[in-house]
Design an enzyme around this catalytic site. Sequence first.
Site, PDB file in Angstrom:
ATOM      1  N   VAL A 193      25.102  12.294 -22.300  1.00 18.86           N
ATOM      2  CA  VAL A 193      25.838  11.593 -21.106  1.00 18.86           C
ATOM      3  C   VAL A 193      27.105  11.132 -20.983  1.00 18.86           C
ATOM      4  O   VAL A 193      28.381  11.477 -20.556  1.00 18.86           O
ATOM      5  CB  VAL A 193      24.728  11.879 -19.922  1.00 18.86           C
ATOM      6  CG1 VAL A 193      25.684  12.083 -17.966  1.00 18.86           C
ATOM      7  CG2 VAL A 193      24.456  12.536 -19.560  1.00 18.86           C
ATOM      8  N   ASP A 194      26.441   9.485 -21.191  1.00 21.59           N
ATOM      9  CA  ASP A 194      28.185   8.992 -20.664  1.00 21.59           C
ATOM     10  C   ASP A 194      28.238   8.719 -22.193  1.00 21.59           C
ATOM     11  O   ASP A 194      30.281   8.741 -22.045  1.00 21.59           O
ATOM     12  CB  ASP A 194      26.607   7.638 -21.410  1.00 21.59           C
ATOM     13  CG  ASP A 194      25.562   7.146 -20.269  1.00 21.59           C
ATOM     14  OD1 ASP A 194      25.345   8.034 -18.893  1.00 21.59           O
ATOM     15  OD2 ASP A 194      24.666   6.147 -20.507  1.00 21.59           O
ATOM     16  N   GLY A 204      23.002 -13.867  -2.854  1.00 23.15           N
ATOM     17  CA  GLY A 204      23.599 -15.031  -4.303  1.00 23.15           C
ATOM     18  C   GLY A 204      22.005 -16.111  -3.986  1.00 23.15           C
ATOM     19  O   GLY A 204      21.559 -16.212  -3.068  1.00 23.15           O
ATOM     20  N   CYS A 258      22.043 -11.310   3.468  1.00 24.53           N
ATOM     21  CA  CYS A 258      21.545 -12.481   2.864  1.00 24.53           C
ATOM     22  C   CYS A 258      22.229 -14.132   2.816  1.00 24.53           C
ATOM     23  O   CYS A 258      22.443 -14.729   4.141  1.00 24.53           O
ATOM     24  CB  CYS A 258      20.676 -12.463   1.915  1.00 24.53           C
ATOM     25  SG  CYS A 258      19.215 -13.176   0.888  1.00 24.53           S
ATOM     26  N   TYR A 259      22.341 -14.586   1.544  1.00 20.98           N
ATOM     27  CA  TYR A 259      23.381 -15.833   1.817  1.00 20.98           C
ATOM     28  C   TYR A 259      24.873 -15.945   2.299  1.00 20.98           C
ATOM     29  O   TYR A 259      25.242 -16.968   3.198  1.00 20.98           O
ATOM     30  CB  TYR A 259      23.778 -15.762  -0.005  1.00 20.98           C
ATOM     31  CG  TYR A 259      24.412 -17.559   0.121  1.00 20.98           C
ATOM     32  CD1 TYR A 259      23.604 -18.902   0.089  1.00 20.98           C
ATOM     33  CD2 TYR A 259      25.893 -16.782  -0.305  1.00 20.98           C
ATOM     34  CE1 TYR A 259      24.314 -19.567  -0.360  1.00 20.98           C
ATOM     35  CE2 TYR A 259      26.451 -18.224  -0.492  1.00 20.98           C
ATOM     36  CZ  TYR A 259      26.114 -19.074  -0.176  1.00 20.98           C
ATOM     37  OH  TYR A 259      26.967 -20.743  -0.141  1.00 20.98           O
ATOM     38  N   SER A 305      29.847  11.427 -23.416  1.00 23.93           N
ATOM     39  CA  SER A 305      30.222  12.870 -23.607  1.00 23.93           C
ATOM     40  C   SER A 305      31.192  12.620 -22.066  1.00 23.93           C
ATOM     41  O   SER A 305      32.925  13.139 -22.041  1.00 23.93           O
ATOM     42  CB  SER A 305      29.793  13.762 -22.750  1.00 23.93           C
ATOM     43  OG  SER A 305      29.138  13.926 -24.341  1.00 23.93           O
ATOM     44  N   GLU A 349      20.550  -2.955   1.236  1.00 22.57           N
ATOM     45  CA  GLU A 349      21.275  -2.087  -0.142  1.00 22.57           C
ATOM     46  C   GLU A 349      20.049  -1.724  -1.005  1.00 22.57           C
ATOM     47  O   GLU A 349      20.409  -0.793  -1.486  1.00 22.57           O
ATOM     48  CB  GLU A 349      22.167  -3.259  -0.588  1.00 22.57           C
ATOM     49  CG  GLU A 349      21.666  -3.800  -1.522  1.00 22.57           C
ATOM     50  CD  GLU A 349      21.877  -5.330  -0.727  1.00 22.57           C
ATOM     51  OE1 GLU A 349      21.962  -5.285   0.404  1.00 22.57           O
ATOM     52  OE2 GLU A 349      21.584  -6.686  -0.955  1.00 22.57           O
ATOM     53  N   SER A 401      28.045  11.418 -28.844  1.00 26.35           N
ATOM     54  CA  SER A 401      27.391  11.075 -29.869  1.00 26.35           C
ATOM     55  C   SER A 401      26.421  12.754 -28.898  1.00 26.35           C
ATOM     56  O   SER A 401      25.667  13.164 -29.396  1.00 26.35           O
ATOM     57  CB  SER A 401      26.009  10.277 -29.014  1.00 26.35           C
ATOM     58  OG  SER A 401      25.923   9.879 -27.580  1.00 26.35           O
ATOM     59  N   HIS A 450      17.684  -7.671   3.023  1.00 28.56           N
ATOM     60  CA  HIS A 450      19.038  -7.015   1.718  1.00 28.56           C
ATOM     61  C   HIS A 450      19.009  -4.784   2.590  1.00 28.56           C
ATOM     62  O   HIS A 450      18.202  -4.415   2.094  1.00 28.56           O
ATOM     63  CB  HIS A 450      18.354  -6.205   0.723  1.00 28.56           C
ATOM     64  CG  HIS A 450      18.803  -8.105  -0.416  1.00 28.56           C
ATOM     65  ND1 HIS A 450      20.001  -8.769  -0.730  1.00 28.56           N
ATOM     66  CD2 HIS A 450      17.713  -8.755   0.178  1.00 28.56           C
ATOM     67  CE1 HIS A 450      19.590  -9.955  -0.796  1.00 28.56           C
ATOM     68  NE2 HIS A 450      18.385 -10.064  -0.279  1.00 28.56           N
ATOM     69  N   LYS A 499      23.365   6.210 -13.144  1.00 22.43           N
ATOM     70  CA  LYS A 499      23.237   7.642 -13.843  1.00 22.43           C
ATOM     71  C   LYS A 499      23.737   8.653 -13.478  1.00 22.43           C
ATOM     72  O   LYS A 499      24.363   9.475 -13.591  1.00 22.43           O
ATOM     73  CB  LYS A 499      21.539   8.132 -14.640  1.00 22.43           C
ATOM     74  CG  LYS A 499      22.330   8.515 -15.657  1.00 22.43           C
ATOM     75  CD  LYS A 499      22.400   8.226 -17.163  1.00 22.43           C
ATOM     76  CE  LYS A 499      22.036   9.476 -18.212  1.00 22.43           C
ATOM     77  NZ  LYS A 499      22.689   8.518 -19.221  1.00 22.43           N
TER      78      LYS A 499
END
Length: 511
Positions: free
Chosen positions: A226-227, A55, A82-83, A229, A171, A223, A169, A369
């Site tokens: 992908v998203d 943070g 981290c924080y 659908s 991640e 449309s 980090h 995605k």
Amino acid sequence: MNKEMILVLDFGGQYNQLIARRVRDCSVYCEVHNYDISMDEIKAKNPKGIIFTGGPNSIYENNSPKVDEEIYKLGVPVLGLCYGAQMMTHQFGGEVSTAPVSEFGKARLKIDKRDGILKDVRDDTTCWMSHVDYISKVPSGFETVAHTIDCPVAVMENREENLYAIQFHPEVNHTEEGPKILSNFILNICGCKGDWKMDSYADEQIKSIREKVKGGKVLCALSGGVDSSVSAVLLSKAIGSQLTCVFVDHGLLRKNEAEEVSRVFGPDGDYNLNFIKVDAKQRYYDKLKGIIEPEEKRKAIGEEFIRIFEEEAKKIGTVDYLVQGTIYPDVIESGLGKSAVIKSHHNVGGLPDHVDFKEIIEPLRPLFKDEVRKLGRELGLPDYLVNRQPFPGPGLGIRIIGEVTADKVKIVQEADAIFREELDKSGVVANQYFAALTNMRSVGVMGDFRTYDYAIALRAVTTTDFMTAESANLPWELLEKVTTRIVNEVEHVNRVFYDLTGKPPGTIEFE
Ligand code: XMP
């Protein structure tokens, strides 16, 4: 809740959803909640492990966010990043100071004890640091297990209490051993089995959509991308015919695209939803007549979409919910911590103001995605829909330089289909590729005749984020084959160019 879950407590860091994503990569279910979630709620969720995010605050600032210290008594392993690591240090009586050298960027991680959270982690690899404060005194009961040149406590642990703190980090992609470190925590230390799958995500979403929507009506602007659908399929599985999908064929779609979308979602498709296909081709061509300025063109396409969507919504009557295919990168782009603005490119130009609805449903909001594609596959969507490249909302309208006409659309559709077919067959990797119609006409010769026809531009780029791009290094033979096929098979084309411009200074699209 009896499934395994990791609870991520959010302290406002930039990478919080990335942490969630890494947990899902270990096939473990994960929820991100604000750090001030009540102890009762945490107990009810029964997490197998808890991760504190980073943070922007310093632990010594007034009102810096702090977790209820009761959390350490739950007997659940806790990892502070981290924080989160600094807060843990502070709460256990260690010291956090302003570092003599702030660390931003890559650092070499030196392992002091290759065990526990650092089991099998390679020594001297890159980790990603981003901090001003650092842990200057380890609390009693904790032991330093890794350091960097400028950070004496990069990783510390208290094995007895199952508490772990990492200054960098793990991640982010730059931290080479990040996935290993996180999987050590999630699988070894928390003891998760890692049997959660994307279809479990679908089941959870379906359940919560049903609870929310009850008998209400839901509208989705589909449309064919992908998203939208994947969102539509998820909603259709949850609420079937309560969902109406409006698909606008604006006449600027790729070859066969309207038919493919209608086949999957229409009455003969696999989904029991109300599918409305609006054939607005002529309406769009009329509207676009005479427009050559790119921004004016985009605006016209977007406005027309809104009018059509409004007309269709009115026919349905009261709509309770609107579906949006927002995915996590859209949330980042629109400002972390704020709710996502309705994204123009799902539906060309934003959604109408006049459609009344209670709430927006965003079933893909936490996903990236590639996770959306995975979900789509697990929901049974065909590969050609799931693997689609990005296609701009204004469609071929911005791949036809100058005035859009039905004839030009046909030319670019045919050329584009040939290029995509040949590139797919060749096995060459490019992240986005298409044909565009330049507004240039030139003299050529075909058989014994002089021609005066259009030039097609081929565009293929490699990119990771679509913000910058390089033109793809396509084999000469491929370019030759595509060129020959286009000039032979597509009427009114007598030249083909390959665009070698990067972005910047070019853009990926032509307008
Ligand atoms: P540019 O041309 O800006 O494109 O380099 C970057 C990426 O964004 C896509 N793009 C759009 N997508 N609506 C969209 O949904 C749009 O108006 C739009 N304009 C560009 C483009 O295809 C590329 O992937």
